[in-house]
Write an enzyme that holds these catalytic residues in place. Structure first.
Site, PDB file in Angstrom:
ATOM      1  CB  ILE A   2      -0.890  -0.051   1.178  1.00 26.00           C
ATOM      2  CG1 ILE A   2      -1.994  -1.078   1.221  1.00 26.00           C
ATOM      3  CG2 ILE A   2      -1.628   1.344   1.526  1.00 26.00           C
ATOM      4  CD1 ILE A   2      -2.362  -1.650   2.522  1.00 26.00           C
ATOM      5  CE  LYS A   3       3.667   6.701  -4.169  1.00 31.93           C
ATOM      6  NZ  LYS A   3       3.802   7.257  -5.334  1.00 31.93           N
ATOM      7  CB  VAL A   4      -0.859   6.429   1.980  1.00 27.32           C
ATOM      8  CG1 VAL A   4      -2.081   5.461   1.539  1.00 27.32           C
ATOM      9  CG2 VAL A   4      -0.146   5.711   3.082  1.00 27.32           C
TER      10      VAL A   4
END
Length: 307
Positions: free
Chosen positions: A203-205
């Site tokens: 997950i990239k945030v």
């Protein structure tokens, strides 16, 4: 390929995945200077689509050439290189097997007036090019968020069946959110959780700020305050917690232009908060290669350091 205890534990989190997908997750985790640590630094180069070629590459003209980015990722000892179809095609044969690649299969552009992305690559493309994963962006809060999630559902199912990993960029934006809201702690944690719920392996945030945006969430955060919310490490820890109690890999973007020291300090906060690493695009390839290598080496050293 030897598996360290850290990598074995991470692979155990993905209980439904087949050996092919687990092998590709392990391939990313076992590449580069952070191999086996459970930490990652990834080079993403989709900004040409998002912002245009001059805004992306004019500060370092060598970066107009897609092969430059393969070379940068390899020389820096990064875990993976992520880019849209054409960028990976331009170096796929020359750099086959040298660095894990992530095919970014949807993209937006700055000429659009809608908060949406077009599907520009396929699982078949990723397999043909030897990629370890597909990457997909969702915009929680957008008028098109549900269509994007449905597209992701179909592509993720196909990717997993083919033994690929799935990386989800989860960037909140839309009519309910102003610029403060897009990186508010409650919104970032919510976006990360949504990505986990869609079946993302990685997950990239964006790194969250101290702001709490949603009125409905403010009472909860007042009643159950986030420890050390004033520190980046405390906020990162909350986002990691939102990713299934830390049982999903979560990396944080480098954001817009930052100084060398600011980028290294951000990595320290991510590392201290239990994040799995950084995904650094413009802050690396817009620098000269010597400067980029110096920055990436310093960030890698942060993730190598004991907590």
């Amino acid at each position: 390929m030897q598996l360290t205890p850290q990598v074995r534990e991470i692979l155990s989190w993905y209980e439904s995945d087949n050996p092919g997908t687990k092998t590709n997750i392990a391939r990313i985790l076992n590449s580069g200077k952070l191999a086996g640590t459970g930490k990652m630094v990834i080079l993403p180069v989709d900004q040409g689509f998002e912002h245009g070629p001059a805004r992306s590459f004019a500060p370092n003209p060598a970066a107009y050439d897609p092969r430059y980015h393969f070379e940068l990722a390899i020389e820096a000892g990064l875990n993976a290189y992520a880019a849209p179809l054409g960028m990976i095609e331009a170096g796929a044969a020359s750099f086959a097997g040298t660095v894990p690649t992530i095919l970014k299969v949807n993209s937006s552009n700055s000429l659009s007036t809608t908060k949406d992305q077009a599907v520009t690559g396929t699982v078949a493309d990723a397999l043909r090019l030897g990629c370890s994963a597909i990457g997909f962006t969702i915009y929680p809060g957008s008028e098109y968020q549900f269509e994007m999630m449905e597209e992701l559902r179909e592509l993720a199912e196909e990717a997993k069946a083919a033994g690929l990993a799935v990386v989800v960029w989860s960037y909140p934006r839309g009519p309910m959110l102003d610029k403060v809201g897009e990186t508010a702690l409650d919104i970032c944690a919510y976006a990360a959780h949504m990505a986990a719920l869609t079946g993302a392996h990685i997950i990239k945030v964006k790194p969250p700020t101290e702001a709490i945006s949603l009125d409905a969430a403010k009472k909860t955060y007042e009643k159950f305050p986030v420890p050390d919310i004033a520190t980046l490490a405390g906020r990162i820890r909350h986002v990691v917690q939102a990713c299934f109690g830390g049982r999903r890999l979560v990396v944080f973007s480098g954001g817009e232009a930052g100084t060398h020291d600011a980028m290294v300090e951000m990595a320290r906060g991510i590392h201290a908060g239990g994040g799995n690493g950084s995904i650094v695009g413009r802050n690396s390839f817009q620098r000269s290669k010597p400067e980029a290598l110096k920055l990436l080496s310093a960030i890698i050293d942060v993730y190598k350091s004991p907590l």
